[in-house]
Motif scaffolding. Sequence first.
Motif, PDB file in Angstrom:
ATOM      1  N   ALA A 195       0.678  -1.340   0.017  1.00 14.57           N
ATOM      2  CA  ALA A 195      -0.186   0.066   0.116  1.00 14.57           C
ATOM      3  C   ALA A 195       0.945   1.335   0.083  1.00 14.57           C
ATOM      4  CB  ALA A 195      -1.014  -0.014   1.294  1.00 14.57           C
ATOM      5  N   ALA A 196       1.948   1.247   0.914  1.00  8.90           N
ATOM      6  CA  ALA A 196       2.927   2.456   1.174  1.00  8.90           C
ATOM      7  C   ALA A 196       3.292   2.809  -0.361  1.00  8.90           C
ATOM      8  CB  ALA A 196       3.801   2.043   2.193  1.00  8.90           C
ATOM      9  N   ALA A 209       2.254  16.940   6.869  1.00  7.10           N
ATOM     10  CA  ALA A 209       3.473  16.588   6.600  1.00  7.10           C
ATOM     11  C   ALA A 209       4.094  14.974   6.817  1.00  7.10           C
ATOM     12  CB  ALA A 209       4.654  17.174   7.593  1.00  7.10           C
ATOM     13  N   VAL A 210       2.983  14.475   7.424  1.00  4.26           N
ATOM     14  CA  VAL A 210       3.387  12.786   7.804  1.00  4.26           C
ATOM     15  C   VAL A 210       3.844  12.034   6.506  1.00  4.26           C
ATOM     16  CG1 VAL A 210       2.461  10.658   8.263  1.00  4.26           C
ATOM     17  CG2 VAL A 210       2.186  12.492   9.705  1.00  4.26           C
ATOM     18  N   PRO A 211       2.903  12.127   5.342  1.00  4.31           N
ATOM     19  CA  PRO A 211       3.293  11.403   4.094  1.00  4.31           C
ATOM     20  C   PRO A 211       4.641  11.810   3.381  1.00  4.31           C
ATOM     21  CG  PRO A 211       1.513  12.562   3.628  1.00  4.31           C
ATOM     22  CD  PRO A 211       1.592  12.737   5.057  1.00  4.31           C
ATOM     23  N   LEU A 212       4.966  13.084   3.535  1.00  2.90           N
ATOM     24  CA  LEU A 212       6.116  13.759   3.054  1.00  2.90           C
ATOM     25  C   LEU A 212       7.188  13.115   3.778  1.00  2.90           C
ATOM     26  CD1 LEU A 212       5.311  17.329   2.049  1.00  2.90           C
ATOM     27  CD2 LEU A 212       5.603  15.254   0.797  1.00  2.90           C
ATOM     28  N   ALA A 213       7.044  13.242   5.180  1.00  3.27           N
ATOM     29  CA  ALA A 213       8.356  12.851   5.959  1.00  3.27           C
ATOM     30  C   ALA A 213       8.699  11.314   5.815  1.00  3.27           C
ATOM     31  CB  ALA A 213       7.859  13.073   7.441  1.00  3.27           C
ATOM     32  N   LEU A 259      -1.064   4.037   4.081  1.00  7.84           N
ATOM     33  CA  LEU A 259      -1.097   4.653   2.762  1.00  7.84           C
ATOM     34  C   LEU A 259       0.096   5.838   2.970  1.00  7.84           C
ATOM     35  CD1 LEU A 259      -4.492   5.260   1.674  1.00  7.84           C
ATOM     36  CD2 LEU A 259      -3.004   3.627   0.733  1.00  7.84           C
ATOM     37  N   ASP A 260       0.341   6.172   4.035  1.00  7.26           N
ATOM     38  CA  ASP A 260       1.088   7.310   4.178  1.00  7.26           C
ATOM     39  C   ASP A 260       2.627   6.883   4.235  1.00  7.26           C
ATOM     40  OD1 ASP A 260      -0.431   9.469   4.150  1.00  7.26           O
ATOM     41  OD2 ASP A 260      -0.461   9.564   6.388  1.00  7.26           O
ATOM     42  N   GLY A 261       2.613   5.514   4.383  1.00 11.10           N
ATOM     43  CA  GLY A 261       3.984   4.804   3.930  1.00 11.10           C
ATOM     44  C   GLY A 261       4.576   4.233   5.381  1.00 11.10           C
ATOM     45  N   MET A 262       3.766   4.129   6.508  1.00 14.47           N
ATOM     46  CA  MET A 262       4.296   3.555   7.724  1.00 14.47           C
ATOM     47  C   MET A 262       4.281   2.100   7.785  1.00 14.47           C
ATOM     48  SD  MET A 262       2.695   5.983  10.567  1.00 14.47           S
ATOM     49  CE  MET A 262       2.422   7.661  10.466  1.00 14.47           C
TER      50      MET A 262
END
Lengths: 385, 276
Positions: A72-73, A97-101, B173-176
């Motif tokens: 997914a990520a 900012a989370v997705p960018l970080a 989805l945010d990549g975690m």
Amino acid sequence: MSALSLRGLRKSFGGNAILNGVSLDVEAGEFIALVGPSGCGKSTLLRILAGLDHADSGEIFVGGRDMSPVAAADRNIAMVFQSYALYPHLTAGQNIAVPLAMKRLSRSQRLPLVGSLLPGQREIRTGIARDVREMAGLLKIDHLLDRKPGQMSGGQRQRVALARAMVRQPSIFLMDEPLSNLDANLRVHARGEIVELHRRAGVPTLYVTHDQAEALSMADRVAVMIGGNLLQLAAPEVIYNDPAHVEVARFVGQPRINIIQAQAENGGVGFEGIRLALLEKVANGPVSLGIRPEFVKLSPSGRSGLAGRIERLEFLGSEVIAHCRLDTSGYSVVAKLAPHEARDLIAGMKVGVVLTPEQAMVFGPEGKRLRIADTAGARQESAYA
Amino acid sequence: MSSIPAGRIIRFALLSFGALMILAPYIFMISTAGKTQSDIFTSSLALIPQHFYFAENFAKAFAKVPMATLLWNGVIVCGLIFFFQVVVAIPCAYAMAKLKFRAARLMMVLVMLGLLVPIHATALPLYVAFDRMSLLNSYISLVAPFTISVFAIFMFLQFFRAMPDDLLHAARLDGMSELGIVARVIVPNAWPAVTAFAIFSVVAHWNDLYWPLIVVSKQAYATPPLGLMYFRAAEAGDDYGALMAATLIITLPLVAAFLLAQKRFVEGITMTGLKG
């Protein structure tokens, strides 16, 4: 090559089929609304697309690349959730900012204390802060960046959620009923904003909603999904004027289309004096006749049309909805009239119900649309899906 | 004069009476801590000491047992137990609450079973094991048996189940990664549950006498309640005044900590707008 294409997606939960082989193509820059009643599988489809759930079978391609082995990520798909799903412990700015970080900082750079000592991270963090401010400016939420989600209104949270999804410039944008938690006024306003943002960003968007007005007013194309099947994918006008399936006709349009059981006999359809010739060969038997309420006229004198009685009148300002019952067949028929047409009507009076046959649609026993031969003024759009 | 409704007076009186009943032993302990030996053994029951003997009793309490060591041991043991319990229980509860895996049901059954088995049932085998490993009289033997708390798992599980799935979806989805979700989303939002559990855990282990009594025989590793045991022993005689003073000292940190945590706990509950 489509920006996104789904091929025969199937999913079932414990023997319950949720998706029955859904195929769909989204072109670059397109806004597609996926509409259907609750529980029709549209949210499941979205989750599978995002990689949060797995399909039992079928394929997903984003820009021609097979997405099934991609987590997914890493799919670069952004999603706005119905509940917005903002991190409650972070401020709006931190949320955005989370997705960018997660994308730009390395694992060690993200560590709480050690990370801030590592080389290079300061520049990246400055860049992130700049992008967050830019996105906030675009969505006019600059003044909210230091607030936590608990201190914001529904509309503000929705904007923050949008900003968080848009900030990383995804290749596909998914929205799961993002407006359903807003009040009616705000919803209409937000519709326009989302369309505007979509036009500016040009990211292909799949927008799930159960609200047909939202779907018809926002989308380039509307996909109607009912019971796990994608019944029709077409421009909003086509969906409304030329539905491919009786369920589509029934779902789209307010008030709902009148569906009357009629008989197919010798290549034609008959119902109380209406006769329509069918282009396709159909076995004799029951078929459905659909007539939109705006094509039902009432004759107060009762001289034309089928004999009936008005049961109830609803005044809605720009229009009047008349609920009638036909005397002989007992069918309930809804007519949508202009106020001046309804001036002489009162509930309980006898009227002639005129069903405009050339505007009628015929659906076969399984619900598939059947073409009618040469009715004057019948729509002949080629975009029939 | 403002009139207070009779119902309210009755309710208030009942509550006050209940509170007094529960507080009475503690209050009497404070009183005894200030009495002389002769004061304690008089036949009359007085709450106010005849001669204020607080200073002397406290001085004796500090002199007879290494109070600082006891308190320090208590802090170390409770701190380590709590730390490991949280470190183990949070990821475990997260997995059981939000991830789908085949053994989930089995794990749930095991947790439930674990809730049913008291430490007293496993004390003997644990003692033998620690003895064989020559780990008696160590912090390890005091801490290790409690690092996996099924109660903590159960409690966090209930709390995490109420967390919206969309929040986790958004995080993915945010990549975690899953561990990233635990560290960045679950833990920061689990403070109310962690604080509540901290109260249970610290109170239980600070006051625990049973297990330290089994594995510790040297004063260097004694926890506060075990220290009181030494106190009562022959060398102190029947010096109840000093004993009560010592008890007062070891309960005070707990009372203070509880009052502080309670404030945070209430704040934690009111400030989490998880439906965000």
